[in-house]
Design an enzyme around this catalytic site. Sequence first.
Site, PDB file in Angstrom:
ATOM      1  CB  CYS A 127      -0.966   0.001   1.126  1.00 58.47           C
ATOM      2  SG  CYS A 127      -2.540   0.900   0.834  1.00 58.47           S
TER       3      CYS A 127
ATOM      4  CG  HIS B 280      -3.637  -3.755   3.218  1.00 56.84           C
ATOM      5  ND1 HIS B 280      -2.562  -3.383   3.884  1.00 56.84           N
ATOM      6  CD2 HIS B 280      -4.023  -2.671   2.619  1.00 56.84           C
ATOM      7  CE1 HIS B 280      -2.418  -2.186   4.021  1.00 56.84           C
ATOM      8  NE2 HIS B 280      -3.597  -1.711   3.073  1.00 56.84           N
TER       9      HIS B 280
ATOM     10  CD  GLU C 219      -1.132  -6.822   4.952  1.00 55.06           C
ATOM     11  OE1 GLU C 219      -0.838  -7.124   3.777  1.00 55.06           O
ATOM     12  OE2 GLU C 219      -1.459  -5.426   5.484  1.00 55.06           O
TER      13      GLU C 219
END
Length: 547
Positions: free
Chosen positions: A380, A519, A521
């Site tokens: 990001c 994102h 993750e």
Amino acid sequence: MARYIFITGGVVSSLGKGLASAALGSLLQARGYSVRLRKLDPYLNVDPGTMSPFEHGEVFVTDDGAETDLDLGHYERFTGVSACKTDSVSSGRIYSDVLEKERRGDYLGKTIQVIPHVTNEIKDFIKIGDEDVDFMLCEIGGTVGDIEALPFFEAIRQFSQDRRGECIFMHLTLLPYISAAGELKTKPTQHSVKELRSIGIAPDILMCRSEYEIPQKEREKLALFCNVRPDAVIPALDLKSIYEAPLAYSREGMDRAVLEAFGITDAPAPDMAKWADVMDRVEHPEGTVKIAIVGKYTQLGDAYKSIAEALTHGGMHNRVKVKVEWINSEVFESEDEITTKLQGFNAILVPGGFGERGTEGKIKAAQYARENDIPYLGICLGMQMAVIEAARNLAGIKDAGSEEFDHEAGEKRFTPIVYHLKEWVEGNRTIQRDAGDDKGGTMRLGAYNATLSKGSRVAEIYGSTAISERHRHRYEVDMTYREAIEATGLKFSGISPDGKLPEIVEIPDHPWYIGVQFHPELKSRPFEPHPLFASFVEAAVKQSRLV
Ligand code: GLN
């Protein structure tokens, strides 16, 4: 219709209720049941999106674009079930909905009260979608006795009356160890249960956090005083890794006690193979890599919880231990300390973030990684930093920057390589925002598709050219600069399907240099590491062999 397990906490906060709930969810799955986990948070903020990561840890984003509590991240990592908007609610949201209904005249002039109006709103929320799963696990944030949480406790009490036999209560407490007496103390737990019972809730199961084994005598005492069965007093000792929780809690009988409380006697034995494999990878790494996370919220590990976990998953995939060091990017801004600070790391990750503070240091970290062939993952804001770095140092746009920083400073200082996103496509709608819409609710949030260039490194990593990932951003790299930036060797290898928004950049001519606007993750699981993290850690392993 689902059976309900309500999880409450007592004595102190931060005992790991979210983790215990997530582990229980995974244990029920291991026995073949379907589950959904839900979090009811007592605070008055309408959504956690506006809360500082310093105070509340990371904001976890769901596919359907809800900004939620980080516990939902635990739920997803342990169960693999994607959370949605209806899995997280705060008191603030409930009150705000009740007040909105009142303004609309929905209550036909009645006096609006906590009971029944607020509690009914909570009960309606709890029920959403319960026909689709075997077990609904609802965690109440905070600890019993918190003023803000009272309507939630009252609502679940009523709910258990409405659905007799279909609800149980699990209470998580702490047994402190008093070294002078050499004893674990049960009194705080007794008081906490007393507090629960005074509001009409009798726990069926006690999960007892403790640093030491709980002697049988103490278990029996707790059972007697708290009115639970001795085998429903479950010790929850400190763990080597959070991923040990399903195995450890199952060994202590957590899932068995839950099923017994429901009177289920014919449940299949849990299949724990997946968790045994996860723990084997945690406990027997074949090497170590060191990864620097260069960010702003470095004092609080919880601010980047999902990134830390995704790196651990990447380590499991490669059978290495990932040692993470958090580096505050502001240290690079005053002195030229980059080389000394970043030397010795096998990879560098620049995570997401908001605001200008610390960004010059992040840009320098991206430059250091690029020039020294160190694997780089920019997430990001970390992708935006990589693009600004290339624009400034390679494309000759010396004053390249982000509109975000100019907006914050209230003056125009940068060429906006990264601009404020005012329009984007969501499904078959076009979303429009004003430049003035600055706070909560104005971001591009949730899952969006991206198309990856054939033959790019990311297409190879994903094994596909069509992906969907979760977003949470307001600013975007400007396509107008694509040509100038690609000429420097930084390629736009992932773009939104309409061809308008850059989603991924990479340097093909670098051992591993990737920036992503989303994102990744958030979608990594211990038993299914995210491909980008698996590949990033693999690149770190390769780098470690070179030095
Ligand atoms: N602040 C940047 C934006 O809004 C990056 C956001 C983030 O890193 N999550 O676009």
